[in-house]
Design an enzyme around this catalytic site. Structure first.
Site, short mmCIF file in Angstrom:
data_model
loop_
_atom_site.label_atom_id
_atom_site.label_comp_id
_atom_site.label_asym_id
_atom_site.label_seq_id
_atom_site.Cartn_x
_atom_site.Cartn_y
_atom_site.Cartn_z
CD GLU A 36 -2.60 1.51 2.42
OE1 GLU A 36 -2.31 0.69 3.45
OE2 GLU A 36 -3.53 2.33 2.50
NE ARG A 266 3.74 -8.37 9.98
CZ ARG A 266 3.51 -7.45 9.07
NH1 ARG A 266 4.68 -6.83 8.90
NH2 ARG A 266 2.38 -6.89 8.72
CE LYS A 276 4.06 1.01 5.18
NZ LYS A 276 3.04 0.27 4.32
#
Length: 555
Positions: A36, A266, A276
């Site tokens: 994104e 992850r 983020k």
RNA sequence: AGGGGAGUCGCCAAGUGGUAAGGCAUCGGAUUUUGAUUCCGACAUUCGUAGGUUCGAUCCCUACUUCCCCUGCCA
């Protein structure tokens, strides 16, 4: 990096692909990397990039880059650009042109009509709060929306009105009609369209309704004929929804294939953060300089820090791919980086804390010698190194009363000056405060490029000429946080993570271009900062220290 | 507590009903004009725990246990 190394490591995703190729399920694979555009890419993305692009490369398939741009409030063009730049810098090339989920908005809308027409979607009037109430909990079933049984005709009209902008933001949603009592909350009539009057980076103000991730992602995958859609573990619960949506559309022959979602764990790193939100906080509070601050684990930060693309890829490859939770020490990354730097970085000399030496029997004004930029890599060439009567060595390379196994300079002791003569400390000069300010040394004229006769001299130390060396700024970096598992609080921030110091370097080292990586011998690897370096006035960022087992043991 | 996952050396990580790959780290030793590099050697009688099936289990079954994810109109 040796590509054989990459191919040798098996993992469960490769096993699945090999199986699919063998069984004939696929003859050719297509993967995708779907960020994104709401921030900069970081080391976690690097892992996903290496997996998706790596798989495609290894099996002679393709990997698409697709921006998941379904939430215009968070996304912007700066991020779209930085993401592309970072992927290219890592050395990967996506198939065809970059794709966007927004490329499919029209089709997505038509598919929504398909679901409505088949009684599988309805317009819901519940607001966010009410919807939360109706959704139930982990242990309690949800309750059907009062609008769940609207007629197809009414839903069609309402949904069209949503698109036309007749309703306020948040006042209506389009939901899939699945199962409000499913133990999987993702299946409790998920919202697939919401009303949001936001300007989109690509579609502008054309839409006031935007599709949700779960609805968009699987369809986009299928439209692009993705065979294996690899994502991280938190989407495991979403897979039933992914499959539900695709299965209906595929059965109706509206989609060319049914991609398989595969989840992997992850990457987590000690002493840093990758979310983020947390990265953004550090930037907002100005404890770091921006997304590309060399201390940050962002790709642009690591690039600026001096990490090589191959080093990052080697690291990702060594981390492997699995579903087990993992936390990797930052040193693991640094080791991979150091390994790549070993052959790539040229060697030059710099002195950080100078101690003056006068070579008492040096009988010329200067003495030059051509010496290699790299001991084991001749392709790096040579430079002229000039010795003068007065030089600086590192204060830490002299000890008046040496400890055991001291391999450096001490009174009466001999050591070699790197690329130059063997010298012997004859006299220690101190000031009134009893501080050592200078050493008088003699040199053995027969030891330039030759070993001394009849004795073995062990230590080698670096030096620069007092008259020829040039001052330069070094930015010494350390880990971002002082705690191993930081939550991003500023209180855990390592305020010594950046320390600027001055150094004296041999003149040739000031001629390097920005982004040149070099090793200041016995100190560490450095890179000329890509933004702040000026011609003949580089500023060096420390990439990583040299390994120093002796120092570790003698702490 | 309901659902979904994961537990193999300090950190990653293969593996599979037939007796535990590899990498990083670590520890020895050799070479070295970087205490770097390079090179050699060492490094899980054991696979979360307890039972069971089996000639044989890390792998199959049962129970237990620990950790992670899920109640956005974020992705």
């Amino acid at each position: 990096m040796n590509n054989e190394k990459i191919k040798s490591a098996p993992n469960f995703i490769k096993n699945i692909i090999e199986e699919d190729l063998k069984s004939g399920k696929h003859t050719h694979i297509v993967t995708r990397f779907p960020p994104e555009p709401n921030g900069y890419l970081h080391i976690g993305h690097a892992k996903a990039i290496c997996i998706n692009f790596g798989l495609a490369a290894e099996f002679n398939g393709e990997c698409n880059l697709r921006f998941d741009d379904t939430n215009p409030e968070k996304e912007n063009a700066e991020f779209v650009n930085s993401i592309q730049e970072d992927i290219k810098w890592l050395g990967f090339q996506w198939h065809d042109k970059a794709k966007y989920a927004s490329d499919y908005f029209d089709q997505l809308y038509d598919f929504a009509l398909f679901f409505i027409n088949n009684g599988l979607a309805y317009v819901c009037d519940l607001d966010a709060n009410q919807m939360k109430q109706y959704r139930g909990t982990y242990t309690e079933d949800g309750v059907n929306s009062p609008n769940r049984n609207r007629s197809v005709a009414e839903n069609l009209e309402l949904f069209n009105n949503m698109k036309l902008g007749k309703y306020a933001d948040g006042s209506k949603t389009l939901r899939l009609k699945i199962d409000m009592s499913s133990p999987n909350i993702n299946l409790r009539d998920p919202v697939i369209y919401r009303i949001k009057r936001a300007h989109h980076i690509r579609t502008g103000d054309k839409w006031c309704i935007y599709p949700m991730y779960d609805y968009t992602h699987c369809i986009s995958d299928a439209l692009e004929s993705i065979t294996h859609s690899c994502c991280s573990l938190e989407f495991e619960d979403h897979r039933p929804l992914y499959d539900w949506i695709v299965a209906h559309l595929y059965a109706a022959k509206l989609l060319p294939c049914h991609p398989q979602q595969i989840e992997f764990s992850r990457l987590e790193l000690l002493y840093t953060v990758t979310s983020k939100r947390k990265l953004n906080q550090l930037i907002q509070e100005k404890v770091v300089s921006g997304w590309n601050d060399p201390r940050l684990p962002t790709i642009s930060g690591m690039r600026r820090r001096g990490y090589t693309a191959n080093g990052i890829k080697l690291f990702a490859q060594r981390c492997g791919v699995s579903k087990s939770p993992n936390i990797i020490d930052f040193e693991f990354l640094e080791n991979a980086i150091r390994e790549e730097l070993e052959n790539e970085a040229i060697r030059v000399m710099a002195v950080i804390k100078p101690l003056k030496i006068t070579l008492i029997n040096f009988d010329a004004t200067t003495k030059s010698k051509s010496v290699p930029f790299h001991q084991h890599q001749a392709l790096h060439g040579e430079r002229e190194l000039t010795l003068t009567k007065e030089i600086y060595i590192e204060q830490s390379d002299f000890m008046e009363r040496p400890i055991e196994n001291w391999q450096r300079l001490a009174p009466g002791k001999e050591i070699r000056l790197r690329h130059s003569y063997i010298i012997k400390c004859e006299q220690v000069i101190k000031n009134n405060a009893n501080e050592i300010i200078e050493l008088k040394c003699s040199l053995d004229p027969l030891t330039l490029g030759a070993n001394p006769q009849g004795r073995k001299v062990k230590g080698v130390i670096h030096w620069v000429s007092c008259t020829l060396a040039l001052p330069v700024k070094l930015r010494m970096y350390d880990r971002l946080f002082t705690t191993a598992r930081p939550h991003g609080e500023i209180s855990d921030f390592n305020h010594n993570s950046l320390v600027e110091i001055n150094a004296l370097i041999e003149p040739d080292a000031t001629k390097v271009q920005p982004e040149t990586r070099l090793q200041f011998e016995r100190i560490g690897y450095f890179i000329a900062d890509r933004y702040d370096s000026k011609p003949l006035a580089p500023i060096f960022n420390k990439i990583v220290d040299l390994k120093n087992t002796w120092l570790e043991k003698n702490k």
